[in-house]
Design an enzyme around this catalytic site. Structure first.
Site, PDB file in Angstrom:
ATOM      1  N   HIS A 239       5.456 -13.423  51.753  1.00  0.00           N
ATOM      2  CA  HIS A 239       5.712 -14.861  51.839  1.00  0.00           C
ATOM      3  C   HIS A 239       7.073 -15.240  51.228  1.00  0.00           C
ATOM      4  CE1 HIS A 239       3.709 -14.881  47.739  1.00  0.00           C
ATOM      5  NE2 HIS A 239       4.693 -15.735  47.516  1.00  0.00           N
ATOM      6  N   ASP A 272       0.329  -9.125  52.183  1.00  0.00           N
ATOM      7  CA  ASP A 272       1.366  -9.961  51.573  1.00  0.00           C
ATOM      8  C   ASP A 272       2.428  -9.120  50.882  1.00  0.00           C
ATOM      9  OD1 ASP A 272       2.706 -12.279  50.945  1.00  0.00           O
ATOM     10  OD2 ASP A 272       1.556 -12.664  49.116  1.00  0.00           O
ATOM     11  N   SER A 355       6.880 -14.596  42.485  1.00  0.00           N
ATOM     12  CA  SER A 355       6.302 -13.826  43.589  1.00  0.00           C
ATOM     13  C   SER A 355       7.119 -12.581  43.898  1.00  0.00           C
ATOM     14  CB  SER A 355       6.230 -14.694  44.849  1.00  0.00           C
ATOM     15  OG  SER A 355       5.304 -15.726  44.673  1.00  0.00           O
TER      16      SER A 355
END
Length: 512
Positions: A239, A272, A355
């Site tokens: 993402h 992910d 992230s």
């Protein structure tokens, strides 16, 4: 001449008469007649101190001087209690009084060589009226008054000086004109830290962590990644790089400030995870990979990333839980962007921008990839909102990340383990139920697939995987994806109220 103490102020007349006609301490000693001195001529009267008038000297003759050059005079001796010395510098003004009994010298009165001392105040007496002491009682009273006056003046001067000093200090402080202030401070110390400390871990890990900036046609994003090898491969979250699409820009900034362009090697939304690569960069510092199977609840961990674009941020905490099933994503609404993670839970603060960053253990080895947080007002997506950390962070275990990264580097795609059945995602009971119909209206169990071979049928409820309870379809998917294709699993299946255990071999499907 012998040095003596200074005379007291207002010395009394040594030739005067003490009060009340009694001999006082200042009465002169009796005249001493020198044996060689001549007797005054008979009938010649000498001036007496009682008359108070001294005989005038002859014109041009010096004042009376007691004792000629060959005369030994007995010194005048005042009372011992009142004797006061005369400093050397005052001796010229306070010569010893004339003594009787000496040879007649110049200025001797006619009629005999002997001479009584002249009365005080005569023109020939070097007399200082300011040095004459007062009587004893008056002297003591004056001394006490002087002391009190001195103490009073000292107090006044001290108060005035203190007030002036305070006013000056206040003015200088307000005016800013006072001297520079220098505060105490510790000296220079060694910057080396224990390798197992947070500072030691951060020092080893930071050179291998990068900040990733992504810009696409309609979106921008910031995240973190870490170097996998000397060839320039960097692991991050899917993402993070997804906004770049097929034509966007991705730049990587290293901890030292160097910047390089990067390209996507492969990415997988189900896990992910994504791999990007930089070229032409020397001195890369790959991070060591740990083993997430060795991690225990309570182990200390350190998270490194760029929360809210604050690069090289280091936070610490512990492993709060293992094998925590989470799902993230789902913004598209069709389930194609949902990721299923059997995550490591940590209370190390992570926020949007962390992230893709590493979660490292006490040895500085990567044990997870920070991917999601649980916020107080939102879901579990790390980039879904701007809510901050509440101590519920989730990381993809490095064992899963390593397998996916290797597949993305080698083939550009990652494989997913599957059991070959369609699950009922709306089932509200405990466990994961197999649907009664497939997505296309066909059989919910793929013919010849792993589930069919294990004897699973539509409507069966899977309640455990390898003995671990499963409470939903999402949890079953997470448990399956934490394994590799061809791994053997033991499933507990409930049918018609009865449970039985079956064994299946996981199949493989290409990821997207």
């Amino acid at each position: 001449m012998q040095q003596t103490r200074p005379r007291p102020l207002h010395a009394p007349d040594p030739y005067g008469t003490p009060p009340y006609g009694e001999p006082g301490p200042w009465a002169p000693a009796p005249p001493v007649q020198h044996p060689a001195a001549a007797t005054p001529a008979q009938g010649t009267a000498m001036p007496s101190p009682a008359h108070g008038t001294a005989m005038p000297p002859e014109h041009g003759t010096p004042p009376p001087y007691a004792g000629g050059p060959m005369t030994h005079a007995a010194p005048y001796a005042p009372h011992p209690a009142d004797q006061a010395p005369v400093p050397v510098e005052q001796q010229a003004h306070h010569a010893a009084p004339p003594l009787a009994g000496g040879s007649a010298g110049p200025g001797t009165a006619p009629g005999g060589p002997g001479l009584n001392p002249p009365p005080p105040g005569g023109p020939w007496q070097r007399y200082d009226p300011w040095n004459a002491p007062a009587p004893a009682g008056e002297q003591r009273r004056g001394t006490k008054r002087g002391r009190r006056l001195l103490v009073a003046w000292t107090a006044v001067v001290a108060l005035v000086a203190g007030g002036i000093g305070g006013l000056v200090g206040t003015y200088l402080e307000r005016d800013g004109s006072s001297a520079d202030v220098e505060l105490p401070q510790a000296g220079a110390e060694s910057v080396k830290r224990d390798p197992g400390s947070i500072a030691g871990i951060a020092a080893r890990a930071l050179p291998g962590v990068v900040t990733i900036h992504v810009s696409g046609s309609d979106a921008q994003d910031t995240g973190t990644g870490f170097v996998l090898d000397s060839q320039g491969h960097i692991l991050t979250n899917n993402h993070v790089v997804e906004p770049a699409g097929s034509s966007g820009d991705i730049s990587v900034t290293f901890s030292g400030g160097e910047t390089a362009k990067a390209e996507v090697i492969g990415r997988d939304s189900g896990y992910d995870l994504a791999v990007v690569k930089v070229t032409g960069v020397r001195g890369l510092k790959p991070l060591a990979l740990g083993n997430s199977e060795n991690v225990q609840v309570g182990d200390p961990v350190v998270a490194i990333g760029a929360p809210f674009d604050l690069a090289n941020t280091v936070t610490s905490g512990i492993i709060s839980a293992k094998e925590r099933p989470i799902t993230a994503g789902g913004e598209k609404g069709d389930g194609s962007d949902v990721s299923y993670v059997d995550a490591l839970q940590t209370d190390a603060p992570i926020n949007p921008g962390n992230s893709g960053g590493p979660l490292v253990d006490a040895q500085g080895r990567v044990i997870g990839i920070n991917s999601a947080i649980r916020s107080a007002d939102s879901g579990s997506g790390l980039e879904g909102g701007q809510a901050g950390s509440i101590g519920l962070g989730f990381a993809i275990p490095i064992n899963q990340g390593k397998r996916v990264a290797e597949e993305l580097i080698n083939t550009g795609r990652a494989t997913h383990p599957v059991i070959g059945v369609t699950l009922d995602m709306d089932y509200a009971g405990d466990g994961a139920r197999v649907a009664t119909k497939g997505n296309n209206g066909g059989s919910p169990v793929n013919p010849g697939g792993p589930g069919a071979k294990a004897g699973i049928e539509g409507g069966d409820v899977v309640t455990a995987v390898d003995g671990a309870r499963v409470h939903s379809a999402e949890e079953l998917i997470v448990k399956i994806r934490s394994h590799r294709p061809e791994d053997h699993l033991a499933l507990t299946v409930e049918r018609d109220g009865k449970e039985r255990e079956v064994t299946l071999v996981l199949g493989s499907a290409d990821g997207s």
